[in-house]
Design an enzyme around this catalytic site. Structure first.
Site, PDB file in Angstrom:
ATOM      1  N   LYS B 110       0.821  -1.219   0.000  1.00 47.80           N
ATOM      2  CA  LYS B 110       0.000   0.000   0.000  1.00 47.80           C
ATOM      3  C   LYS B 110       0.844   1.254   0.000  1.00 47.80           C
ATOM      4  O   LYS B 110       0.493   2.252  -0.595  1.00 47.80           O
ATOM      5  CB  LYS B 110      -0.952   0.006   1.180  1.00 47.80           C
ATOM      6  CG  LYS B 110      -0.289  -0.123   2.536  1.00 47.80           C
ATOM      7  CD  LYS B 110      -0.720  -1.386   3.221  1.00 47.80           C
ATOM      8  CE  LYS B 110       0.137  -1.619   4.449  1.00 47.80           C
ATOM      9  NZ  LYS B 110      -0.274  -2.749   5.241  1.00 47.80           N
ATOM     10  N   VAL B 137      -5.146  -3.209   0.250  1.00 46.65           N
ATOM     11  CA  VAL B 137      -6.143  -2.512   1.054  1.00 46.65           C
ATOM     12  C   VAL B 137      -7.096  -3.507   1.704  1.00 46.65           C
ATOM     13  O   VAL B 137      -7.747  -4.296   1.021  1.00 46.65           O
ATOM     14  CB  VAL B 137      -6.963  -1.512   0.200  1.00 46.65           C
ATOM     15  CG1 VAL B 137      -7.970  -0.772   1.071  1.00 46.65           C
ATOM     16  CG2 VAL B 137      -6.047  -0.524  -0.504  1.00 46.65           C
ATOM     17  N   GLY B 139      -6.953  -6.287   3.424  1.00 39.77           N
ATOM     18  CA  GLY B 139      -6.755  -7.736   3.412  1.00 39.77           C
ATOM     19  C   GLY B 139      -7.730  -8.509   2.564  1.00 39.77           C
ATOM     20  O   GLY B 139      -7.789  -8.344   1.341  1.00 39.77           O
ATOM     21  N   ILE B 141     -10.885  -8.344   2.349  1.00 34.64           N
ATOM     22  CA  ILE B 141     -12.089  -7.660   1.867  1.00 34.64           C
ATOM     23  C   ILE B 141     -11.903  -7.324   0.393  1.00 34.64           C
ATOM     24  O   ILE B 141     -10.948  -6.642   0.033  1.00 34.64           O
ATOM     25  CB  ILE B 141     -12.356  -6.367   2.672  1.00 34.64           C
ATOM     26  CG1 ILE B 141     -12.576  -6.701   4.147  1.00 34.64           C
ATOM     27  CG2 ILE B 141     -13.516  -5.600   2.095  1.00 34.64           C
ATOM     28  CD1 ILE B 141     -12.785  -5.471   5.018  1.00 34.64           C
ATOM     29  N   GLY B 192       1.874  -9.158  19.325  1.00 37.75           N
ATOM     30  CA  GLY B 192       2.181  -9.170  17.896  1.00 37.75           C
ATOM     31  C   GLY B 192       1.128  -8.498  17.028  1.00 37.75           C
ATOM     32  O   GLY B 192       1.177  -8.565  15.809  1.00 37.75           O
ATOM     33  N   ASP B 206      -0.951   4.663   7.793  1.00 37.01           N
ATOM     34  CA  ASP B 206      -1.316   3.475   7.019  1.00 37.01           C
ATOM     35  C   ASP B 206      -2.738   3.606   6.451  1.00 37.01           C
ATOM     36  O   ASP B 206      -2.983   3.284   5.285  1.00 37.01           O
ATOM     37  CB  ASP B 206      -1.207   2.235   7.917  1.00 37.01           C
ATOM     38  CG  ASP B 206      -1.680   0.978   7.229  1.00 37.01           C
ATOM     39  OD1 ASP B 206      -0.934   0.468   6.369  1.00 37.01           O
ATOM     40  OD2 ASP B 206      -2.790   0.502   7.534  1.00 37.01           O
ATOM     41  N   LYS B 210      -4.069   3.800   2.427  1.00 35.13           N
ATOM     42  CA  LYS B 210      -5.159   3.024   1.828  1.00 35.13           C
ATOM     43  C   LYS B 210      -6.238   3.928   1.244  1.00 35.13           C
ATOM     44  O   LYS B 210      -6.770   3.645   0.176  1.00 35.13           O
ATOM     45  CB  LYS B 210      -5.731   2.069   2.873  1.00 35.13           C
ATOM     46  CG  LYS B 210      -4.719   0.957   3.190  1.00 35.13           C
ATOM     47  CD  LYS B 210      -5.018   0.267   4.489  1.00 35.13           C
ATOM     48  CE  LYS B 210      -4.007  -0.836   4.788  1.00 35.13           C
ATOM     49  NZ  LYS B 210      -4.104  -1.308   6.174  1.00 35.13           N
TER      50      LYS B 210
END
Lengths: 442, 442
Positions: B110, B137, B139, B141, B192, B206, B210
């Site tokens: 991205k 963008v 995952g 979806i 994580g 981030d 996107k």
């Protein structure tokens, strides 16, 4: 894609109803915008209608009108046939005709694909012609494209959803207003949200059509519509809606297809969804489809499931996809179901009796000692344990409602218990059973 | 599609991290299932890694390993290059190299597409090579495919969503537990769910990457990343989360792109969503993207936005789509953005000062008479009216929080009011401002 003058892709349209008019209008009035966007000129070439003289929202200028739908299919001037008349006949012959002529075929006809899907899919696969049916399931929700393309590298384990806008509209209003099914239906009919004959919608048949198509796609198998267990929403009462709310649930009509090892479960019935889950909050005419797959986990697509605009958008998306295919110069990119029907095995369907579920039960019984013990006893004898109970306030000499939620139980055991309870004569009205939806977020 | 022996489509993979290992494993271990499903043999041919000796979840047998990523791009044995190393450099050169070699290029990057999108998109468009970026963008979806294909005959007016899983995880836990941002972040890092340096996620950068990509796609325009107004979630306190709840809202970090006539609004910031709306109920690591379009109305896609499995599914879907294109024998079906970048005009970006919104404001002020009047006065002087107010219980000699919800106001007026209020010296801590999301279901 290339800059030179491109040959137009020619569309033939069969049916100028609400959706047909919108599609015709977009292809005509937005032709320039579509070409700017896709680089491909689209032309509405031929339109078949039942009655040439009828007044319409939109009558396409420039396209040839005919009353003979097969003229559209057989025309050498048509690359993509768009079928928007619905029903099995003559839609089936039109589809097969288009496949033979190797024309692209775009349809919103869920009944056709549910009842005759195997033949239609296989005809297109054999001829190598393209078949688009995004508009057949859940209107503007891109579920067909998602399964064919987005989940092509994953494995779908469950697909379930609210796929009938009329049913969801009625249940949503019953929930919001505490109204009776019959009253909301009448109102929905007056508002044009329900048909004069609402059977297909309220009896779950339309949802079963759609789950037939989705299961075939998702599990790459041949699915017989008659294998889908189907139960509608006509027996739901305001009391059920209210009790569901008190227990933390909302009632939705769900179509459910689940793969369990090498078999599938196929069903349409009212189901209780936890209030905080996404699908419980999909109301009014909206549709939602949830997929659970091996790697992507849970995905939920929500949008308008019916109506001229959303359906026209889905039809247009198929037309544009096919036009892009055609303009790219290649053959069909895939079989209609993504996977070739030729190699598909028919997965066995798990009988409803073997279903495991939690249950909501509402008994109408006399208000006297021992009745509850009798019910609980009959359930317990069949290994079914009660998770919670609501008993409504009593009125002298009136029947009372006993509402129970059970722990996980097998459908056959549940049926046996209910037969036993009803045979004892204590039930003063038919018992209501609603299954609790599976809703474990991964 | 045809039954004869088909030439395999050969994949070259750059990067064997979490997602890369999953993609390599699927291409290797599920090769037969993929071929059965698509009719196309896919072969993992070449893999570039930084360190040949490193221990990995999965090391592909049969593929040639190299430490030189350009070997993958330049190899005559590779049809599709999959870039999973992230970052701008050398990913940009790899992308441009693939475009020049007319190879398909699949990326989850991205940052690359947000910062250098115009160049990358145009390179692929010019060479006629295919570019897939579904994984960049949200995952699993299928939002890229939806805009490129499903809305190709519609007009998107608004696209907004929860597109950063880490941020949503933190906000969800703050909401559920009433915990402090710093504490949840620390925990998320230990689990994580958040990076050691969480800046990109928690500062909204981030999400801005996107929304840059989504806006370009949805509005068919060139979008500069630097034009996206960006505000993160680091200043949100437990008190804001609790007040939001009392007022009937939940706080989410939203990326928002809206077309208003011939201009666009681009922004990332925390926003208050009504509790009953769908996106307010998208919690934990889930992402959601809502589109509002002229004909389809509101559609919302919800799913896992990150992680190896969901991202690998998105990458695989691009690989399979491209393999189908290649096997069909045609050229690229469309430009990377659906529409040709060549003809795109850059739509002007509406300055934040012109935004109209309702606002949540939290002032930290001394507990003394006249303070509220001063705040209300300053707002009123700038034409901003108050819709509701919460004042927390008082503790002797402690500062109090005054929480206000305003009616619709213009951002410039809001800023002016706040400058005025802060200059008066009554604010004992920085004032918190959260915009209320637009959430009119059509």
């Amino acid at each position: 894609m290339n800059g030179g003058a491109m040959k137009p892709v020619r569309v033939g349209l069969i049916g100028l109803g609400v959706v047909g008019c919108q599609v015709a209008r977009i292809l005509t009035e937005e032709a320039e915008a579509l070409q700017a966007r896709t680089g491909i000129p689209l032309r509405l070439e031929k339109v078949a209608v039942r009655d040439l003289g009828k007044e319409r929202d939109f009558t396409p200028e420039g396209a040839i009108l005919t009353t003979e739908p097969f003229d559209v299919v057989n025309s050498a001037e048509v690359d993509i046939v768009v079928e928007l008349i619905g029903g099995e006949d003559p839609a089936f012959d039109l589809a097969i005709g288009a496949a033979r002529k190797r024309k692209g075929f775009v349809t919103a006809n869920k009944l056709l694909l549910a009842l005759r899907g195997a033949e239609v899919f296989s005809a297109f696969e054999k001829s190598g012609a393209r078949l688009g049916f995004e508009a057949a399931v859940a209107g503007a929700i891109p579920i067909i494209r998602s399964i064919r393309e987005s989940f092509s590298g994953d494995q779908v384990e469950l697909i379930q959803g609210i796929v009938n806008g009329t049913g969801n509209y009625i249940l949503s209003r019953m929930t919001d207003e505490g109204s009776r099914f019959e009253d909301v239906l009448k109102d929905a009919q007056a508002l044009g949200y329900a048909e004069a004959d609402p059977t297909l919608d309220v009896e779950g048949i339309d949802s079963a059509h759609k789950i037939t198509i989705l299961a075939a796609l998702a599990f790459e198998t041949v699915v017989d519509f008659s294998d889908v267990y189907t139960e509608g929403i006509t027996r739901i009462t305001p009391e059920d809606v209210i009790s569901a709310g008190e227990l933390g649930y909302r009632i939705k009509l769900l179509g459910i297809a689940r793969r369990i090892e090498d078999a599938i479960s196929l069903r349409v019935h009212p189901a209780m969804l936890p209030q905080r889950c996404l699908m419980a909050n999909v109301n009014g005419p909206f549709n939602a489809v949830e997929t659970r797959s091996k790697r992507a986990g849970v995905s939920t697509l929500v949008g308008r499931g019916a109506g001229g605009g959303p359906t026209a958008t889905a039809v247009l998306s198929d037309i544009v996809s096919m036009a892009r295919d055609i303009a790219s110069g290649g053959g069909a990119r895939m079989a209609p179901l993504g996977s070739p029907v030729g190699g598909m095995e028919k997965l066995p369907v798990i009988p409803m009796d073997e279903l495991e579920s939690e249950y909501y039960l509402r008994f109408t019984v006399p208000d006297r000692p021992g009745v509850l013990a009798q019910i609980a006893g009959a359930l317990g004898d069949n290994g079914i344990s009660i998770a919670s109970m609501i008993q409504r306030e009593r009125m002298e000499n009136q029947p009372v409602s006993v509402v129970l939620m059970t722990h996980n139980a097998v459908e056959a055991d549940m049926k046996r218990s209910l037969t036993h309870i009803e045979s004892s004569g204590i039930c003063l009205a038919p018992t209501m059973i609603i299954r609790i939806a599976e809703n474990d977020r991964d």
